[in-house]
Design an enzyme around this catalytic site. Structure first.
Site, short mmCIF file in Angstrom:
data_model
loop_
_atom_site.label_atom_id
_atom_site.label_comp_id
_atom_site.label_asym_id
_atom_site.label_seq_id
_atom_site.Cartn_x
_atom_site.Cartn_y
_atom_site.Cartn_z
N ASN A 137 63.22 72.29 -67.13
CA ASN A 137 62.82 71.78 -65.81
C ASN A 137 62.37 72.89 -64.85
O ASN A 137 62.94 73.97 -64.84
CB ASN A 137 64.00 71.04 -65.17
CG ASN A 137 64.41 69.82 -65.98
OD1 ASN A 137 63.57 69.15 -66.57
ND2 ASN A 137 65.70 69.54 -66.02
N GLN A 185 71.26 80.68 -27.21
CA GLN A 185 71.98 81.33 -28.31
C GLN A 185 71.75 80.62 -29.64
O GLN A 185 71.74 81.24 -30.70
CB GLN A 185 73.47 81.33 -27.96
CG GLN A 185 74.35 81.98 -28.98
CD GLN A 185 75.77 82.15 -28.43
OE1 GLN A 185 75.98 82.88 -27.48
NE2 GLN A 185 76.72 81.47 -29.02
N SER A 219 68.76 70.58 -69.07
CA SER A 219 69.47 69.39 -68.61
C SER A 219 70.85 69.37 -69.27
O SER A 219 71.01 69.83 -70.40
CB SER A 219 68.68 68.15 -69.02
OG SER A 219 69.54 67.04 -69.14
N THR A 269 40.39 65.72 -56.97
CA THR A 269 40.53 65.13 -55.63
C THR A 269 41.27 63.82 -55.88
O THR A 269 41.05 63.17 -56.92
CB THR A 269 39.17 64.85 -54.95
OG1 THR A 269 38.49 63.86 -55.71
CG2 THR A 269 38.30 66.08 -54.85
N HIS A 270 42.16 63.48 -54.98
CA HIS A 270 43.03 62.29 -55.15
C HIS A 270 43.82 62.37 -56.46
O HIS A 270 44.15 61.33 -57.03
CB HIS A 270 42.23 60.98 -55.12
CG HIS A 270 41.26 60.90 -53.99
ND1 HIS A 270 41.58 60.33 -52.77
CD2 HIS A 270 39.98 61.35 -53.87
CE1 HIS A 270 40.54 60.41 -51.96
NE2 HIS A 270 39.55 61.04 -52.60
N ASN A 279 71.43 89.32 -21.07
CA ASN A 279 70.26 88.45 -21.18
C ASN A 279 69.02 89.19 -21.67
O ASN A 279 68.25 88.67 -22.48
CB ASN A 279 69.97 87.77 -19.83
CG ASN A 279 71.12 86.88 -19.39
OD1 ASN A 279 72.04 86.66 -20.17
ND2 ASN A 279 71.07 86.37 -18.17
N TYR A 316 67.99 82.37 -18.00
CA TYR A 316 68.73 82.32 -19.26
C TYR A 316 69.72 81.15 -19.22
O TYR A 316 70.36 80.88 -18.22
CB TYR A 316 69.51 83.63 -19.48
CG TYR A 316 70.38 83.55 -20.71
CD1 TYR A 316 69.87 83.82 -21.97
CD2 TYR A 316 71.72 83.16 -20.61
CE1 TYR A 316 70.66 83.70 -23.11
CE2 TYR A 316 72.52 83.04 -21.74
CZ TYR A 316 71.99 83.32 -22.98
OH TYR A 316 72.76 83.19 -24.10
N1 ARG Z 1 75.44 85.64 -26.89
C1 ARG Z 1 74.43 85.37 -25.95
C2 ARG Z 1 73.21 84.86 -26.71
O1 ARG Z 1 73.19 85.00 -27.85
C3 ARG Z 1 74.08 86.61 -25.21
C4 ARG Z 1 73.68 86.43 -23.80
C5 ARG Z 1 74.77 85.84 -23.03
N2 ARG Z 1 74.52 85.92 -21.64
C6 ARG Z 1 75.26 85.30 -20.78
N3 ARG Z 1 74.97 85.46 -19.54
N4 ARG Z 1 76.22 84.50 -21.11
O2 ARG Z 1 72.29 84.32 -26.16
#
Ligand code: ARG
Length: 497
Positions: free
Chosen positions: A288, A325, A280, A158-159, A113, A320
Site C-alpha cells: 500500500n 499566543q 496489510s 483530463t477528467h 509584546n 497585543y
Molecule cells: N506568551 C505571550 C505570547 O506568546 C508573550 C506575550 C505576553 N504579553 C503579555 N502582555 N501578556 O504571546
C-alpha cells in the site's frame, strides 16, 4: 506546581493553578529559546551602545546568557510553566543568577509584546529556508526524472480520461513548474517575515532613546517593522505562512494523487520502493502507498491550521491580545508536516520505477490520437476545426460501437477514408496517429515535444538555482548576523574597561 510569582508588585495573591497551566506557552516557546536569548543579547548591546546600560552591568548579564545557552544545549535549561513563557523564563534566569539590580535592567525599553513577535520571526525565517531547501530537493529529483524521460510516452489526462499523449518528462516538469510558485511565495513571505519588530515595546514605542537599526543589524533582519502598534499586534505573517504551506501541501497532495492512482493494479504505471510502502495485516498480497496517502491526509490538517490562525485574528481589538499566543500552537507542527511530506515525497519519487511499457501501451490502445487526427484534417483538407472534430468524433463512435479503438488501425483508416471520400492515404493515417510523431509535433511553447521539454528543463533548472542561491544568501546573512552579535558580546565580556 512550585511557583514564584514573577511580576508580583501589582499582586499579593498567587495565580490560580488552573490559570497557570491554561495560559502557559512554554511548551510551544521552547522551540525559540535560542532566538529569545539572541534577541536579548541584541537588545542589550543596543542599550549599551545608546548609554542606557553600563558595560559592567551588561557584562554580568551577557555572561549569564552565555551560560544559559550552554544549559539549553545540555538540556539543563528547563522552561518553568509557572513563568508563563520563554521570555520570563530567560529574564528570571538572569535575575536569579545576576541579581535584580543587574538582571533587572534587561527589560529596559522592551516588552514581551515585541519580544514574542521577534522570536517567532527569527525562528520562522530559518524554518522557511529549510522548507525552501526541501522544495528545491524535490524539484531536483523531478528534473532528473524529466531529463531521462523526455521521450517516454504516457497518456495525459483530463477528467481522468485519456486525453492526449504526453511524456513522463512533461508530467514531471509540470510539477516542477507548479512548486516553483511555492518557492516564489516563500520568497515573498520571507521578505515580510524578516522585518524587525523589536523596539516597539508594548505598543507605543518608548521614551528611551533607542536605535532600532542596531538590533536590526544584530539580528540579521532586512528592515524594521516600523509602526509599533502594528508590529506588536499583527500576525498576518503567521496567517500568510499557513496559507503558503496550505497551497504547497495542496500541490504535494496532487503529486501523491497521481502516485496513488498509478500505483494501483488498474493503472500499474509506477512501482514504489518497498521502503515507502506498507503491507496489510490480513491481505498478504498488499503493498500500500500509505506514505503517499499520509501526505494527502496531512494536507487537510494544514488547511485546518490556516483556518484556525484566521479565526484567532478575527475581530481582535488593536494592540497585543493574549489570543495571539495561540497563533503558533500549530505553526511549528505544520512547518514540520510540510518538511516531512517533502522529504517523504523525495525518497518515494527518487526510488520509484516507472512502467514505461505499460504507459505507452495505454496510449497506443486508446483514442488519444483523436485530437491530432482532427488537427490533420484541418491542415490538409482545408476544413474548419469544428467540421473536422465532427468527422473524427464519428470515426471514434463507429469504432467504439464495435469495441475497437484507433489501435485497430486498418479499420479506423477505412472508416475515416470513407467519410472523407478517400482523401487520406493509409500511410499518412499511420503517421498521424503514431504517438511518437504526435509528441514531436506538439512543439508549441510549453508543449510536450521532447525539444520543448528539454528547453523547459533548462529554464526550470535555472530558476531553481536562482532560488537556491537566494536561500544561501539569506542563510549567510543570518549566520553573519549571529557571528556579529557573538563577536560584540565577546568584546564586552573580554575587554574590561
Ligand atoms: N506568551 C505571550 C505570547 O506568546 C508573550 C506575550 C505576553 N504579553 C503579555 N502582555 N501578556 O504571546
Amino acid at each position: 506546581m512550585t511557583s514564584e510569582r514573577f511580576l508580583k508588585g501589582r499582586f499579593n495573591k498567587e495565580l490560580a493553578e488552573d490559570v497557570k497551566s491554561f495560559i502557559d506557552s512554554t511548551s510551544i516557546d521552547k522551540e525559540m529559546i535560542y532566538e529569545d536569548i539572541w534577541g536579548s543579547e541584541a537588545h542589550m548591546l543596543m542599550l549599551v551602545k545608546k548609554g542606557h546600560i553600563k558595560k559592567c552591568y551588561a557584562r554580568e548579564m551577557l555572561n549569564c546568557l552565555q551560560i544559559a545557552k550552554k544549559d539549553v544545549k545540555g538540556d539543563r535549561f528547563i522552561l518553568k510553566p509557572y513563568l508563563e513563557d520563554v521570555h520570563i523564563n530567560v529574564e528570571s534566569y538572569i535575575i536569579r543568577n545576576c541579581g535584580i539590580e543587574y538582571g533587572g535592567k534587561l527589560h529596559t525599553a522592551r516588552s514581551r509584546n515585541d519580544q514574542v513577535v521577534t522570536d517567532v520571526k527569527l525562528h520562522l525565517r530559518s524554518k522557511i529556508l529549510e522548507l525552501m531547501d526541501c522544495v528545491i530537493e524535490l524539484q531536483n529529483i523531478l528534473l532528473n526524472l524529466a531529463l531521462k524521460n523526455t521521450k517516454t510516452i504516457m497518456p495525459g489526462y483530463t477528467h481522468l480520461q485519456q486525453a492526449q499523449p504526453i511524456t513522463l518528462g512533461f508530467w514531471a516538469t509540470a510539477y516542477v513548474s507548479m512548486i516553483m510558485r511555492d518557492l516564489e511565495r516563500f520568497e515573498g513571505l520571507y521578505s515580510r517575515v524578516n522585518r524587525n519588530p523589536l523596539g516597539s515595546a508594548a505598543l507605543a514605542g518608548t521614551s528611551f532613546n533607542i536605535d532600532r537599526r542596531i538590533t536590526t543589524r544584530f539580528l540579521g533582519f532586512d528592515k524594521i517593522s516600523e509602526h509599533a502598534l502594528d508590529a506588536v499586534s499583527s500576525r498576518d505573517f503567521v496567517v500568510e505562512t499557513f496559507s503558503v504551506m496550505a497551497i504547497l501541501m495542496s500541490n504535494l497532495s496532487r503529486i501523491v494523487g497521481d502516485i496513488i492512482l498509478w500505483n494501483s493494479a488498474e493503472f500499474n504505471y509506477i512501482i514504489l520502493p518497498q521502503e515507502y510502502t506498507t503491507g496489510s495485516s490480513i491481505m498478504p498480497q498488499k503493498k500500500n502507498p500509505d506514505a503517499a496517502e499520509m501526505v494527502r491526509g496531512k494536507t487537510g490538517a494544514v488547511y485546518g491550521a490556516l483556518m484556525q490562525s484566521l479565526s484567532i485574528l478575527k475581530g481582535l481589538p488593536s494592540g497585543y491580545n493574549r489570543d495571539l499566543q495561540e497563533d503558533r500552537l500549530l505553526l511549528w507542527d505544520t512547518l514540520d508536516t510540510a518538511r516531512m511530506s517533502l522529504k517523504v515525497l523525495c525518497g518515494m519519487l527518487g526510488g520509484a520505477q516507472f512502467n514505461k511499457k505499460r504507459m505507452k501501451e495505454m496510449v497506443d490502445s486508446s483514442f488519444a490520437a483523436a485530437t491530432e487526427l482532427a488537427n490533420h484534417l484541418v491542415k490538409k483538407n482545408n476544413i474548419s476545426f469544428r467540421e473536422s472534430h465532427e468527422i473524427i468524433g464519428f470515426v471514434v463512435r463507429k469504432l467504439d460501437e464495435k469495441g475497437k479503438t484507433l489501435a485497430d488501425i486498418d479499420e479506423a483508416f477505412e472508416i475515416l477514408n470513407k467519410k472523407i471520400n478517400g482523401n487520406i492515404t493509409a500511410n499518412t493515417f499511420k503517421k498521424v496517429v503514431d504517438s511518437e510523431n504526435i509528441i514531436k509535433a506538439n512543439k508549441s511553447l510549453g508543449g510536450t515535444a521532447p525539444r520543448e521539454v528539454e528547453r523547459m528543463i533548462c529554464s526550470l533548472r535555472a530558476d531553481m538555482k536562482a532560488h537556491q542561491k537566494s536561500v544561501r544568501k539569506k542563510r549567510n546573512k543570518i549566520i553573519k548576523a549571529r557571528e556579529k552579535t557573538e563577536a560584540e558580546v565577546m568584546n564586552i565580556l573580554i575587554n574590561r574597561d
